[in-house]
Design a protein around this motif. Structure first.
Motif, PDB file in Angstrom:
ATOM      1  N   ALA A   1      57.146  40.080 -41.216  1.00  0.00           N
ATOM      2  CA  ALA A   1      56.521  41.308 -40.706  1.00  0.00           C
ATOM      3  C   ALA A   1      55.907  42.113 -41.854  1.00  0.00           C
ATOM      4  O   ALA A   1      54.815  42.691 -41.725  1.00  0.00           O
ATOM      5  N   TRP A   2      56.600  42.107 -42.998  1.00  0.00           N
ATOM      6  CA  TRP A   2      56.113  42.826 -44.174  1.00  0.00           C
ATOM      7  C   TRP A   2      54.801  42.212 -44.673  1.00  0.00           C
ATOM      8  O   TRP A   2      53.804  42.908 -44.909  1.00  0.00           O
ATOM      9  N   THR A   3      54.788  40.860 -44.831  1.00  0.00           N
ATOM     10  CA  THR A   3      53.567  40.221 -45.333  1.00  0.00           C
ATOM     11  C   THR A   3      52.419  40.404 -44.343  1.00  0.00           C
ATOM     12  O   THR A   3      51.265  40.518 -44.745  1.00  0.00           O
ATOM     13  N   LYS A   4      52.759  40.455 -43.037  1.00  0.00           N
ATOM     14  CA  LYS A   4      51.724  40.682 -42.029  1.00  0.00           C
ATOM     15  C   LYS A   4      51.127  42.076 -42.188  1.00  0.00           C
ATOM     16  O   LYS A   4      49.902  42.243 -42.218  1.00  0.00           O
ATOM     17  N   ALA A   5      52.025  43.076 -42.348  1.00  0.00           N
ATOM     18  CA  ALA A   5      51.555  44.453 -42.526  1.00  0.00           C
ATOM     19  C   ALA A   5      50.692  44.554 -43.780  1.00  0.00           C
ATOM     20  O   ALA A   5      49.661  45.239 -43.788  1.00  0.00           O
ATOM     21  N   LEU A   6      51.087  43.848 -44.839  1.00  0.00           N
ATOM     22  CA  LEU A   6      50.317  43.864 -46.080  1.00  0.00           C
ATOM     23  C   LEU A   6      48.934  43.265 -45.862  1.00  0.00           C
ATOM     24  O   LEU A   6      47.916  43.831 -46.287  1.00  0.00           O
ATOM     25  N   ALA A   7      48.893  42.096 -45.206  1.00  0.00           N
ATOM     26  CA  ALA A   7      47.615  41.423 -44.992  1.00  0.00           C
ATOM     27  C   ALA A   7      46.687  42.310 -44.170  1.00  0.00           C
ATOM     28  O   ALA A   7      45.495  42.419 -44.461  1.00  0.00           O
TER      29      ALA A   7
ATOM     30  N   GLY B   1      46.995  45.655 -43.701  1.00  0.00           N
ATOM     31  CA  GLY B   1      46.761  46.964 -44.300  1.00  0.00           C
ATOM     32  C   GLY B   1      45.849  46.928 -45.517  1.00  0.00           C
ATOM     33  O   GLY B   1      45.182  47.922 -45.828  1.00  0.00           O
ATOM     34  N   THR B   2      45.796  45.807 -46.230  1.00  0.00           N
ATOM     35  CA  THR B   2      45.001  45.756 -47.457  1.00  0.00           C
ATOM     36  C   THR B   2      43.757  44.903 -47.296  1.00  0.00           C
ATOM     37  O   THR B   2      42.954  44.796 -48.216  1.00  0.00           O
ATOM     38  N   GLY B   3      43.601  44.255 -46.142  1.00  0.00           N
ATOM     39  CA  GLY B   3      42.394  43.474 -45.902  1.00  0.00           C
ATOM     40  C   GLY B   3      42.462  42.043 -46.398  1.00  0.00           C
ATOM     41  O   GLY B   3      41.455  41.347 -46.403  1.00  0.00           O
ATOM     42  N   GLY B   4      43.628  41.589 -46.824  1.00  0.00           N
ATOM     43  CA  GLY B   4      43.735  40.190 -47.261  1.00  0.00           C
ATOM     44  C   GLY B   4      45.180  39.822 -47.490  1.00  0.00           C
ATOM     45  O   GLY B   4      46.013  40.708 -47.718  1.00  0.00           O
ATOM     46  N   PRO B   5      45.515  38.523 -47.403  1.00  0.00           N
ATOM     47  CA  PRO B   5      46.911  38.117 -47.594  1.00  0.00           C
ATOM     48  C   PRO B   5      47.394  38.464 -48.993  1.00  0.00           C
ATOM     49  O   PRO B   5      46.688  38.223 -49.976  1.00  0.00           O
ATOM     50  N   LYS B   6      48.596  39.026 -49.101  1.00  0.00           N
ATOM     51  CA  LYS B   6      49.078  39.490 -50.394  1.00  0.00           C
ATOM     52  C   LYS B   6      50.362  38.793 -50.838  1.00  0.00           C
ATOM     53  O   LYS B   6      50.969  39.155 -51.832  1.00  0.00           O
ATOM     54  N   PHE B   7      50.816  37.782 -50.060  1.00  0.00           N
ATOM     55  CA  PHE B   7      51.988  37.022 -50.496  1.00  0.00           C
ATOM     56  C   PHE B   7      51.516  35.794 -51.261  1.00  0.00           C
ATOM     57  O   PHE B   7      50.555  35.132 -50.867  1.00  0.00           O
TER      58      PHE B   7
ATOM     59  N   GLU C   1      54.290  30.553 -39.933  1.00  0.00           N
ATOM     60  CA  GLU C   1      53.947  31.943 -39.630  1.00  0.00           C
ATOM     61  C   GLU C   1      53.696  32.714 -40.930  1.00  0.00           C
ATOM     62  O   GLU C   1      52.717  33.438 -41.073  1.00  0.00           O
ATOM     63  N   LEU C   2      54.612  32.503 -41.889  1.00  0.00           N
ATOM     64  CA  LEU C   2      54.483  33.181 -43.177  1.00  0.00           C
ATOM     65  C   LEU C   2      53.206  32.742 -43.886  1.00  0.00           C
ATOM     66  O   LEU C   2      52.515  33.540 -44.517  1.00  0.00           O
ATOM     67  N   TRP C   3      52.874  31.463 -43.758  1.00  0.00           N
ATOM     68  CA  TRP C   3      51.709  30.915 -44.461  1.00  0.00           C
ATOM     69  C   TRP C   3      50.422  31.616 -44.013  1.00  0.00           C
ATOM     70  O   TRP C   3      49.469  31.744 -44.778  1.00  0.00           O
ATOM     71  N   ALA C   4      50.401  32.110 -42.759  1.00  0.00           N
ATOM     72  CA  ALA C   4      49.214  32.803 -42.262  1.00  0.00           C
ATOM     73  C   ALA C   4      48.946  34.073 -43.064  1.00  0.00           C
ATOM     74  O   ALA C   4      47.799  34.534 -43.134  1.00  0.00           O
ATOM     75  N   TYR C   5      49.997  34.638 -43.677  1.00  0.00           N
ATOM     76  CA  TYR C   5      49.824  35.863 -44.467  1.00  0.00           C
ATOM     77  C   TYR C   5      49.977  35.583 -45.959  1.00  0.00           C
ATOM     78  O   TYR C   5      50.287  36.470 -46.740  1.00  0.00           O
ATOM     79  N   THR C   6      49.812  34.298 -46.324  1.00  0.00           N
ATOM     80  CA  THR C   6      49.946  33.884 -47.718  1.00  0.00           C
ATOM     81  C   THR C   6      48.561  33.624 -48.283  1.00  0.00           C
ATOM     82  O   THR C   6      47.711  33.049 -47.600  1.00  0.00           O
ATOM     83  N   ASN C   7      48.347  34.059 -49.518  1.00  0.00           N
ATOM     84  CA  ASN C   7      47.055  33.841 -50.156  1.00  0.00           C
ATOM     85  C   ASN C   7      46.755  32.341 -50.181  1.00  0.00           C
ATOM     86  O   ASN C   7      47.534  31.555 -50.712  1.00  0.00           O
ATOM     87  N   PRO C   8      45.617  31.920 -49.593  1.00  0.00           N
ATOM     88  CA  PRO C   8      45.341  30.479 -49.515  1.00  0.00           C
ATOM     89  C   PRO C   8      45.205  29.829 -50.900  1.00  0.00           C
ATOM     90  O   PRO C   8      45.388  28.622 -51.020  1.00  0.00           O
TER      91      PRO C   8
END
Lengths: 272, 420
Positions: B160-166, B168-174, B218-225
């Motif tokens: 949920a945190w990585t989703k909010a980051l992605a 809120g900041t316009g891109g994946p941040k994990f 699920e996490l990978w969706a919010y992970t920097n590719p």
């Protein structure tokens, strides 16, 4: 379209290609140098400055690192020894292939290239065992032998095509004018072949300079710079990677620059 | 002319160097502390205290093991002491001297047991330990889900945190170290799977494992590719390419040391079966071909002294294997990591998942199975169930071939560790 516009367009394409080629080669080297000469904080920062800040912290740490200077000296020794041995053994072989027909000539040409067919990680273990037994282990000379084996196929094949390109009639003319075979070679063929031989020597030098695995296994106290750096640099912070990268590239660049005359001559480019 | 001169100079130089210097300092041949700065500190701050000095030479695993094998085969060597991870040393058993004479009473018994490599001899002595942690840029903290405690996150809260980051900041941040040199397989073996299944091997293809891999997708969706190229997460943390990352403590240290006020370290998230984490153990051993065994044993004993252990911690960010008081002036990375490690290992739901053992030279193949599973499920989008069934068959065959019994957290087994 008139002929001049076509020619002008052609010129533009040519100039663009030259610029592209230069950028292709120079930009990575430029980035390497700028980052090597920047303070560690600037290396990870963005945007980059065009001129480096000439902060020598990375370079100073790097040069102060125990073993860098002696590794550099080892590298030079191994590379020069390799160069000398590869040419001393390779040029006569190339000459023989070009001038004489002898049984097993095809097989020999094949076998020379075969030495490149075995991956070094496979050869390193038996080589290291042998070297420890005969006392060549951890010596500059032992490593130079291995590198010579790697460089030899290129030395033989380059000099072979080189000597093939020099007409045998020139030697025959020298023989009719009173030279013996050795004199004919030294006075007629060698001056013509010298630039090419120098080029294949540079090649041998670079092969030795870049080789990592054998150096890492066969030497401990006498590490070459490449083995010494590649072992540790890939897991080091960015500023040090740049400093080390610059240290690896610059000597090789300098060496090639020093012998550029011969390289250009081999490619038939006039050089004043 | 110049050729002749070059040749004679080179030959003279070569002959002079044939002799080589006399080897008085014991040679410490190690796969650890390879980064140049760590090597420098090992030499100047840790080993300089050993009477007569030590020649510390770090090396890649390939040349490291080839060299040891060569010396063993030649029956003569220059290496005095070996340093490596448990996995590096586990395949060398027959070439190592029994170190039972060294006093290991201060070291935890579980680690000493690991050092026997399943034999009755003490093959290696525990040297230092580490683990993996999560790091966040402080800018990411405001995006934490409401009510979440960063020191006690669950995988659901983390996602949920990585989703909010992605968002809120316009891109994946994990950021995840999934590059060729990254330690991704350790995350699956020691964190993700045990958290959901309580097992690394036995429950590889269980329904719980399926849940775990779907969570990771699920996490990978919010992970920097770009993660598939990452190796050392400190670099991407410093460039702020990612704001949250998972990596080995030694590979995040630079972030804290360069900008101590900008980052926080925190424990790995917990799943239904607990907060799984993987402790990493490095050991020191003496090869049978060591030139001066007494000196080598003295060096091994020296490495276990409390002051050497603290100096090693400063030099490498690997933590002591003996209980000792931490001085107050430790570098920022150590202070940040030590607190997070304490929170993780001391958590009520802590679940240590050890590094693979008993696999001998099959360790690489073992990890490859987890990497392949990741690549097939997450990168190529293949169906989870089918991939797990196929890879489980490979894993089962490997465990039988290696005849490796289960290790924690899997329940002990007679014979090779079963894959259900």
């Amino acid at each position: 379209m008139s002929e001049t516009t076509v020619r002008r367009a052609g010129n533009r394409v040519f100039v663009a290609a030259v610029v592209l080629a230069c950028v292709w080669v120079l930009v990575p080297i430029y980035l390497l140098l700028v980052n090597a000469l920047s303070a560690p904080a600037e290396v990870t920062g963005f945007p980059k400055r065009f001129w480096p800040s000439f902060d020598l912290a990375s370079i100073r740490f790097f040069l102060g690192f125990r073993g860098v200077t002696s590794a550099l000296w080892n590298s030079v020794q191994v590379a020069v020894l390799t160069m000398v041995m590869a040419i001393a053994a390779g040029a006569p072989a190339g000459y023989a292939l070009a001038r004489f027909d002898f049984p097993g000539k095809q097989l020999f040409r094949f076998m020379v290239v075969m030495t490149r067919a075995f991956p070094l990680p496979l050869l390193a273990l038996p080589l290291a065992v042998l070297f420890i037994r005969v006392g060549l282990d951890d010596t500059v000379l032992g490593l130079a032998f291995v590198h010579t084996t790697l460089a030899l196929p290129f030395a033989v094949l380059i000099t072979y095509s080189l000597f093939s390109g020099i007409p045998y009639e020139l030697e025959e003319a020298a023989l009719t004018l009173g030279c013996n075979r050795v004199q004919a070679f030294l006075k007629v063929v060698l001056p013509l072949a010298a630039p090419g031989i120098a080029a294949s020597a540079v090649f041998a030098f670079v092969i030795s300079w870049n080789e990592v695995f054998a150096s890492a296994v066969l030497t401990i106290e006498h590490r070459t710079l490449t083995a010494f750096l590649l072992q540790s640099l890939d897991v080091s912070p960015l500023p040090l990677k740049f400093a080390g990268g610059a240290a690896l590239v610059l000597p090789a660049l300098g060496f090639i620059f020093a012998v550029r005359k011969y390289l250009f001559a081999m490619w038939g480019i006039a050089n004043r | 002319m110049t050729f002749n001169r070059l040749r004679s100079t080179a030959l003279v130089a070569g002959i002079l160097l044939m002799a080589g210097p006399a080897l008085a300092e014991p040679l410490f041949w190690s796969t650890q502390a390879k980064p140049v700065e760590e090597t420098q500190r090992m030499r100047e701050q840790v080993l300089a205290g050993f009477p007569g000095g030590v020649d510390y030479q770090p090396s890649d695993e390939g040349p490291w093991i080839t060299r040891i094998q060569a010396e063993a085969q030649a029956g003569r060597g220059t290496i005095a002491v070996l340093g490596g991870l448990h996995g590096d040393l586990s395949s060398l058993g027959a070439n190592l001297v029994d170190l039972s004479g060294i006093d290991v009473s201060a070291v935890g018994p579980a680690m000493v047991e690991l050092g026997r490599l399943g034999t009755t001899e003490q093959k290696y002595i525990p040297w230092m330990q580490a683990t993996y942690l999560m790091v966040a840029n402080k800018k990411a903290l405001p995006y934490l889900p409401a009510g979440a405690d960063i020191n006690a996150l669950s995988y659901d809260q983390f996602i949920a945190w990585t989703k909010a980051l992605a968002e809120g900041t316009g891109g994946p941040k994990f950021g995840f170290p999934a590059g060729p040199r990254g330690l991704k397989h350790r995350f699956f073996q020691g964190f993700l799977l045990p958290s959901y299944t309580g097992s690394t091997v036995t429950e590889f293809r269980s329904a719980e494992a399926e849940v775990a891999w779907n969570k990771f997708k699920e996490l990978w969706a919010y992970t920097n590719p770009a993660s598939t190229g990452y190796g050392f997460m400190q670099e991407q943390l410093l460039t702020e390419e990612v704001w949250v990352a998972f990596d080995h403590v030694a590979r995040i240290a630079d972030a804290f040391n360069q900008r101590p006020d900008d980052f926080v370290a925190f424990p790995a998230p917990a799943g239904p079966k607990g907060r799984a984490f993987m402790p990493v153990l490095a050991g020191i051993a003496v090869p049978t071909t060591a030139p001066d065994k007494a000196q080598a044993l003295a060096l091994v004993a020296f490495m276990l002294k409390p002051e050497t252990q603290i100096a090693t911690l400063r030099a490498t960010n690997f933590f002591p294997v003996i209980a000792t008081d931490m001085p107050a002036d430790m570098p920022p990375s150590v202070r940040a990591s030590a607190a997070a490690i304490a929170a993780m290992t001391g958590a009520a739901d802590a679940l240590p998942a050890l590094l693979p053992m008993g696999l001998g030279d099959k360790g690489g193949q073992f990890s490859q199975i987890y990497t392949d599973t990741f690549e097939r499920i997450v990168l190529n989008g293949q169906p989870v169930r089918a991939v797990l069934d196929e890879e489980a068959a490979v894993l089962r065959a490997l465990m039988i071939e290696a005849n490796a019994p289960c290790w924690a957290p899997d329940a002990a087994s007679d014979g090779p560790c079963p894959v259900k």
